[in-house]
Design a protein around this motif. Structure first.
Motif, PDB file in Angstrom:
ATOM      1  N   VAL A 216       0.847  -1.203   0.000  1.00 35.17           N
ATOM      2  CA  VAL A 216       0.000   0.000   0.000  1.00 35.17           C
ATOM      3  C   VAL A 216       0.881   1.250   0.000  1.00 35.17           C
ATOM      4  O   VAL A 216       0.609   2.217  -0.737  1.00 35.17           O
ATOM      5  CB  VAL A 216      -0.948  -0.013   1.216  1.00 35.17           C
ATOM      6  N   THR A 217       1.931   1.254   0.796  1.00 29.65           N
ATOM      7  CA  THR A 217       2.835   2.401   0.836  1.00 29.65           C
ATOM      8  C   THR A 217       3.473   2.650  -0.528  1.00 29.65           C
ATOM      9  O   THR A 217       3.538   3.794  -0.995  1.00 29.65           O
ATOM     10  CB  THR A 217       3.939   2.170   1.889  1.00 29.65           C
ATOM     11  N   GLY A 218       3.939   1.574  -1.175  1.00 35.23           N
ATOM     12  CA  GLY A 218       4.539   1.719  -2.493  1.00 35.23           C
ATOM     13  C   GLY A 218       3.549   2.226  -3.525  1.00 35.23           C
ATOM     14  O   GLY A 218       3.889   3.081  -4.356  1.00 35.23           O
ATOM     15  N   ALA A 219       2.321   1.719  -3.481  1.00 36.40           N
ATOM     16  CA  ALA A 219       1.306   2.157  -4.441  1.00 36.40           C
ATOM     17  C   ALA A 219       0.934   3.615  -4.229  1.00 36.40           C
ATOM     18  O   ALA A 219       0.826   4.399  -5.190  1.00 36.40           O
ATOM     19  CB  ALA A 219       0.071   1.266  -4.316  1.00 36.40           C
ATOM     20  N   VAL A 220       0.750   4.001  -2.977  1.00 35.97           N
ATOM     21  CA  VAL A 220       0.387   5.396  -2.687  1.00 35.97           C
ATOM     22  C   VAL A 220       1.521   6.339  -3.079  1.00 35.97           C
ATOM     23  O   VAL A 220       1.288   7.420  -3.643  1.00 35.97           O
ATOM     24  CB  VAL A 220       0.035   5.548  -1.188  1.00 35.97           C
ATOM     25  N   ALA A 221       2.774   5.958  -2.792  1.00 39.88           N
ATOM     26  CA  ALA A 221       3.915   6.798  -3.173  1.00 39.88           C
ATOM     27  C   ALA A 221       3.993   6.951  -4.685  1.00 39.88           C
ATOM     28  O   ALA A 221       4.274   8.049  -5.199  1.00 39.88           O
ATOM     29  CB  ALA A 221       5.207   6.197  -2.632  1.00 39.88           C
ATOM     30  N   THR A 240      -4.328  -2.318  -6.417  1.00 39.21           N
ATOM     31  CA  THR A 240      -3.385  -3.006  -5.546  1.00 39.21           C
ATOM     32  C   THR A 240      -3.482  -2.503  -4.114  1.00 39.21           C
ATOM     33  O   THR A 240      -3.502  -3.288  -3.158  1.00 39.21           O
ATOM     34  CB  THR A 240      -1.954  -2.817  -6.069  1.00 39.21           C
ATOM     35  N   ALA A 241      -3.538  -1.187  -3.961  1.00 38.75           N
ATOM     36  CA  ALA A 241      -3.663  -0.610  -2.622  1.00 38.75           C
ATOM     37  C   ALA A 241      -4.942  -1.066  -1.937  1.00 38.75           C
ATOM     38  O   ALA A 241      -4.986  -1.229  -0.710  1.00 38.75           O
ATOM     39  CB  ALA A 241      -3.618   0.913  -2.699  1.00 38.75           C
ATOM     40  N   ALA A 242      -5.993  -1.299  -2.730  1.00 42.03           N
ATOM     41  CA  ALA A 242      -7.277  -1.698  -2.144  1.00 42.03           C
ATOM     42  C   ALA A 242      -7.297  -3.168  -1.731  1.00 42.03           C
ATOM     43  O   ALA A 242      -7.884  -3.522  -0.701  1.00 42.03           O
ATOM     44  CB  ALA A 242      -8.409  -1.418  -3.136  1.00 42.03           C
ATOM     45  N   VAL A 243      -6.655  -4.039  -2.514  1.00 41.06           N
ATOM     46  CA  VAL A 243      -6.801  -5.472  -2.259  1.00 41.06           C
ATOM     47  C   VAL A 243      -5.690  -6.048  -1.387  1.00 41.06           C
ATOM     48  O   VAL A 243      -5.870  -7.121  -0.800  1.00 41.06           O
ATOM     49  CB  VAL A 243      -6.861  -6.265  -3.591  1.00 41.06           C
ATOM     50  N   ALA A 244      -4.537  -5.381  -1.295  1.00 39.63           N
ATOM     51  CA  ALA A 244      -3.387  -5.957  -0.587  1.00 39.63           C
ATOM     52  C   ALA A 244      -3.714  -6.405   0.834  1.00 39.63           C
ATOM     53  O   ALA A 244      -3.252  -7.469   1.273  1.00 39.63           O
ATOM     54  CB  ALA A 244      -2.220  -4.971  -0.593  1.00 39.63           C
ATOM     55  N   PRO A 245      -4.495  -5.642   1.632  1.00 38.26           N
ATOM     56  CA  PRO A 245      -4.756  -6.078   3.014  1.00 38.26           C
ATOM     57  C   PRO A 245      -5.865  -7.114   3.160  1.00 38.26           C
ATOM     58  O   PRO A 245      -6.173  -7.519   4.293  1.00 38.26           O
ATOM     59  CB  PRO A 245      -5.162  -4.768   3.723  1.00 38.26           C
ATOM     60  N   LEU A 246      -6.500  -7.526   2.061  1.00 39.39           N
ATOM     61  CA  LEU A 246      -7.709  -8.330   2.182  1.00 39.39           C
ATOM     62  C   LEU A 246      -7.457  -9.706   2.805  1.00 39.39           C
ATOM     63  O   LEU A 246      -8.337 -10.244   3.493  1.00 39.39           O
ATOM     64  CB  LEU A 246      -8.365  -8.500   0.809  1.00 39.39           C
TER      65      LEU A 246
END
Length: 397
Positions: A216-221, A240-246
């Motif tokens: 998520v950090t990499g995607a947001v950056a 990716t940022a949305a699904v990574a923690p699922l």
């Protein structure tokens, strides 16, 4: 699409496999020296542990496959969730809901296909995952630096004092495999692959959350950089940022439904004696180590924790990519901020292989003789300590 034209078939055979397949074979060929080093080190560790187990009258497969958490994973693979054990002489309640489902699920699936028994299947999965993880560790090191750095990084990771865990029926090899390749995919902007692997890592262990946070950090950056440059945002990075923690959130939510408590998983962990106290327990143990007396494993654990903190400082000073720093930081916060199981903290830090990058880079610039001497000394310490940790020490791994 198949063709019946003999000339077309001969031309296709001359061309060989598709470009993607050829590229994968080429990358695997480059990684083979690193994988050979890793396999040699860990196979030697297994042989030493086997010989000493036999000397002690214990079956090596039982030692490697059923020790500590290995027994819980075996039970989950055979009977599913529902085991609760009340500790004798304490108020602890050990509930198997504390264990994430992917590793025991793979054991159960493998045991239905392979007629070798669930313990052997668990070891096969762990050893295979450890090799895949080593390949991912090499890939990250080579991508950020050079091939030599990648090989040395794998060697250092294989020679960690607690690396014997990579040959046990534990979930750490599987989680590290998903983590390493997820980080590699994110660094190479393969967003959907990174997110999918982060989901799987989140289903392996509680600290699999670190992979999701890193992705998520990499995607947001990346999205922030695109915005500052005035370029259109990438839909795959958002996805990716949305699904990574699922994966991690899914299991936490399932335990909440099963226990009728939104924070039921954390309540289960607290009954094991594991809570987050912002490092108070860890600080207390360091004070105990300084003013008191304890076993060898406790002192080595303290040294590993201090070494990890120092290496993290070097990672920051060397400007390691933000996602890798985030990944290591979250792993360290989870490991050092929790109570109980002090001697298990090196295991919690085992997936934090990027911490070794500064040391690998420094060694890659050294003379070959220096590298050989240092790695040989590390091998002696690691292999004998790993055997002691597994077969002699009675501290939790």
């Amino acid at each position: 699409m198949k063709t019946s034209d003999p000339l077309t078939r001969r031309f296709a055979l001359r061309l060989g496999p598709p470009p993607r397949q050829r590229r994968r074979r080429f990358e695997l060929g480059k990684a083979l020296p690193a994988l050979a080093v890793f396999a040699s080190v860990r196979l030697t560790g297994v042989i030493l542990a086997t010989l000493w187990s036999l000397h002690l009258g214990r079956h090596p497969r039982t030692v490697l496959g059923l020790a500590w958490d290995g027994h819980w994973y075996w039970h989950l693979s055979q009977y599913g969730y529902g085991l609760i054990v009340h500790s004798k002489g304490s108020h602890g309640v050990h509930n198997d809901l504390a264990f994430f489902p992917l590793f025991p699920g793979l054991i159960r699936a493998g045991a239905t296909v392979l007629p070798i028994g669930p313990i052997n299947v668990a070891l096969l999965i762990a050893w295979s995952a450890a090799l895949v993880a080593a390949w991912g560790v090499y890939a990250v090191g080579e991508l950020l630096h050079t091939r030599r750095v990648g090989i040395i990084l794998v060697a250092l990771w294989a020679l960690l004092p607690h690396a014997i865990l990579l040959t046990m029926a534990y979930a750490e090899p599987l989680m590290t495999a998903f983590s390493a390749w997820s980080l590699y995919a994110m660094l190479t902007r393969r967003w959907l692959t990174a997110g999918t692997l982060a989901i799987l890592a989140g289903l392996c262990r509680p600290n699999g959350l670190a992979v999701a946070v890193a992705v998520v950090t990499g995607a947001v950056a990346h999205l922030w950089q695109l915005r500052r440059a005035g370029e259109p945002t990438a839909a795959r990075a958002w996805a990716t940022a949305a699904v990574a923690p699922l994966g991690w959130l899914g299991y936490i939510g399932w335990v909440g439904l099963r226990t009728h408590d939104p924070v039921g998983y954390f309540h289960v962990q607290s009954l094991w004696g594991s809570r987050f106290d912002f490092g108070h327990y860890t600080a207390h143990m360091f004070k105990h180590v300084i003013v008191g007396h304890d076993t060898l494993v406790v002192y080595v654990t303290a040294a590993i924790v201090l070494g990890s903190l120092l290496l993290f400082v070097f990672c920051v000073l060397n400007r390691m990519p933000l996602p890798l720093l985030t990944y290591c930081a979250v792993l360290m916060v989870i490991a050092l901020g929790g109570t109980h199981f002090f001697t298990s903290k090196p295991r919690f830090l085992l997936p934090a292989f990027p911490l070794l990058l500064p040391l690998a880079v420094h060694l890659a610039r050294s003379r070959l003789r220096t590298v050989v001497v240092l790695l040989t000394a590390l091998a002696g310490v690691s292999l004998f300590y790993g055997t002691y940790l597994l077969t002699v020490s009675h501290r939790a791994l």
